[in-house]
Design an enzyme around this catalytic site. Structure first.
Site, PDB file in Angstrom:
ATOM      1  N   GLU A 228       0.824  -1.225   0.000  1.00 53.36           N
ATOM      2  CA  GLU A 228       0.000   0.000   0.000  1.00 53.36           C
ATOM      3  C   GLU A 228       0.857   1.274   0.000  1.00 53.36           C
ATOM      4  O   GLU A 228       0.360   2.345  -0.334  1.00 53.36           O
ATOM      5  CB  GLU A 228      -0.922   0.021   1.221  1.00 53.36           C
ATOM      6  CG  GLU A 228      -1.973  -1.064   1.215  1.00 53.36           C
ATOM      7  CD  GLU A 228      -2.959  -0.909   2.346  1.00 53.36           C
ATOM      8  OE1 GLU A 228      -2.605  -1.249   3.500  1.00 53.36           O
ATOM      9  OE2 GLU A 228      -4.076  -0.422   2.103  1.00 53.36           O
TER      10      GLU A 228
ATOM     11  N   TYR B 103     -16.522  26.453   1.939  1.00 49.63           N
ATOM     12  CA  TYR B 103     -16.327  24.996   1.843  1.00 49.63           C
ATOM     13  C   TYR B 103     -15.328  24.619   0.753  1.00 49.63           C
ATOM     14  O   TYR B 103     -14.710  23.559   0.833  1.00 49.63           O
ATOM     15  CB  TYR B 103     -17.659  24.234   1.688  1.00 49.63           C
ATOM     16  CG  TYR B 103     -18.566  24.707   0.577  1.00 49.63           C
ATOM     17  CD1 TYR B 103     -18.288  24.466  -0.755  1.00 49.63           C
ATOM     18  CD2 TYR B 103     -19.744  25.385   0.888  1.00 49.63           C
ATOM     19  CE1 TYR B 103     -19.137  24.883  -1.754  1.00 49.63           C
ATOM     20  CE2 TYR B 103     -20.603  25.819  -0.110  1.00 49.63           C
ATOM     21  CZ  TYR B 103     -20.301  25.564  -1.427  1.00 49.63           C
ATOM     22  OH  TYR B 103     -21.145  25.984  -2.423  1.00 49.63           O
TER      23      TYR B 103
ATOM     24  N   GLU C 214      -7.834   6.288  10.680  1.00 45.52           N
ATOM     25  CA  GLU C 214      -8.064   7.031  11.926  1.00 45.52           C
ATOM     26  C   GLU C 214      -7.178   8.278  11.995  1.00 45.52           C
ATOM     27  O   GLU C 214      -7.620   9.349  12.411  1.00 45.52           O
ATOM     28  CB  GLU C 214      -7.751   6.144  13.140  1.00 45.52           C
ATOM     29  CG  GLU C 214      -8.774   5.089  13.451  1.00 45.52           C
ATOM     30  CD  GLU C 214      -8.516   3.769  12.739  1.00 45.52           C
ATOM     31  OE1 GLU C 214      -7.864   3.754  11.668  1.00 45.52           O
ATOM     32  OE2 GLU C 214      -8.991   2.744  13.253  1.00 45.52           O
TER      33      GLU C 214
ATOM     34  N   LYS D 184     -12.916   4.083   3.058  1.00 49.08           N
ATOM     35  CA  LYS D 184     -11.840   3.506   2.239  1.00 49.08           C
ATOM     36  C   LYS D 184     -12.384   2.268   1.527  1.00 49.08           C
ATOM     37  O   LYS D 184     -12.507   1.198   2.147  1.00 49.08           O
ATOM     38  CB  LYS D 184     -10.653   3.120   3.125  1.00 49.08           C
ATOM     39  CG  LYS D 184      -9.465   2.553   2.348  1.00 49.08           C
ATOM     40  CD  LYS D 184      -8.308   2.197   3.275  1.00 49.08           C
ATOM     41  CE  LYS D 184      -7.104   1.663   2.518  1.00 49.08           C
ATOM     42  NZ  LYS D 184      -6.004   1.257   3.425  1.00 49.08           N
TER      43      LYS D 184
HETATM   44  N1  LIG Z   1      -8.877   0.269  12.139  1.00 49.80           N
HETATM   45  C1  LIG Z   1      -8.141   0.104  11.001  1.00 49.80           C
HETATM   46  N2  LIG Z   1      -7.879  -1.124  10.573  1.00 49.80           N
HETATM   47  C2  LIG Z   1      -7.146  -1.296   9.456  1.00 49.80           C
HETATM   48  C3  LIG Z   1      -6.671  -0.193   8.741  1.00 49.80           C
HETATM   49  C4  LIG Z   1      -6.969   1.102   9.221  1.00 49.80           C
HETATM   50  O1  LIG Z   1      -6.587   2.144   8.627  1.00 49.80           O
HETATM   51  N3  LIG Z   1      -7.690   1.211  10.363  1.00 49.80           N
HETATM   52  N4  LIG Z   1      -5.966  -0.415   7.581  1.00 49.80           N
HETATM   53  C5  LIG Z   1      -5.727  -1.624   7.127  1.00 49.80           C
HETATM   54  C6  LIG Z   1      -5.061  -1.834   5.819  1.00 49.80           C
HETATM   55  O2  LIG Z   1      -4.371  -0.688   5.390  1.00 49.80           O
HETATM   56  C7  LIG Z   1      -6.123  -2.296   4.827  1.00 49.80           C
HETATM   57  O3  LIG Z   1      -6.992  -1.191   4.518  1.00 49.80           O
HETATM   58  C8  LIG Z   1      -5.559  -2.853   3.544  1.00 49.80           C
HETATM   59  O4  LIG Z   1      -6.597  -3.499   2.825  1.00 49.80           O
HETATM   60  C9  LIG Z   1      -6.163  -2.837   7.827  1.00 49.80           C
HETATM   61  N5  LIG Z   1      -6.911  -2.555   9.018  1.00 49.80           N
END
Ligand SMILES: Nc1nc2c(c(=O)[nH]1)N=C([C@H](O)[C@@H](O)CO)CN2
Length: 122
Positions: free
Chosen positions: A22, A54, A74, A99
């Site tokens: 990523e 905005y 987050e 996402k």
């Molecule tokens: N609470 C979260 N859990 C996960 C995140 C995140 O940003 N916050 N990110 C990932 C990985 O980047 C995922 O998106 C790849 O597919 C996994 N868990």
């Protein structure tokens, strides 16, 4: 104050994610933001200087997220909330980050409020 200015479905392409693969690509994050604002004052004078612009806020969100190259959604949400409070005088903001993860067949999302709005006791 109960008025809000909002941005819905702001799509930002950026480096985001915890895995090595990523860090090599850009993925889409979609932001929806609600901000407290005095809409009545701006409406009375019909003047953008009396309200939250905005379009300026949308640009600020893009800058924070693209420059941040965060691992977690987050962190993206928290940094956006901090910027809007610091630079736009917003005293309450709700930030939702979505996402899409097509390779896994789902969409992840989180939402934060800063400061947290509490129900009034009557
Ligand atoms: N609470 C979260 N859990 C996960 C995140 C995140 O940003 N916050 N990110 C990932 C990985 O980047 C995922 O998106 C790849 O597919 C996994 N868990």
């Amino acid at each position: 104050m109960t008025d809000t200015v909002s941005i819905r479905d702001l799509r930002v392409s950026t480096v985001i994610g915890v895995y090595d693969w990523e860090r090599e690509i850009e993925q889409a994050l979609i932001f929806s933001v609600d901000m407290s604002a005095d809409v009545a004052k701006a409406a009375a004078r019909d003047d953008i200087t009396d309200t939250l612009d905005y379009s300026a806020v949308a640009q600020a969100i893009k800058t924070v997220v693209i420059e941040g190259r965060f691992q977690l959604i987050e962190t993206a949400a928290e940094r956006v909330a901090e910027r809007l409070i610091a630079d736009y005088g917003v005293d309450w903001v709700r930030v939702e980050v979505v996402k899409p993860i097509p390779s896994e067949g789902y969409t992840a999302a989180i939402a934060i409020e800063r400061p947290v709005r509490r129900a009034k006791l009557v």
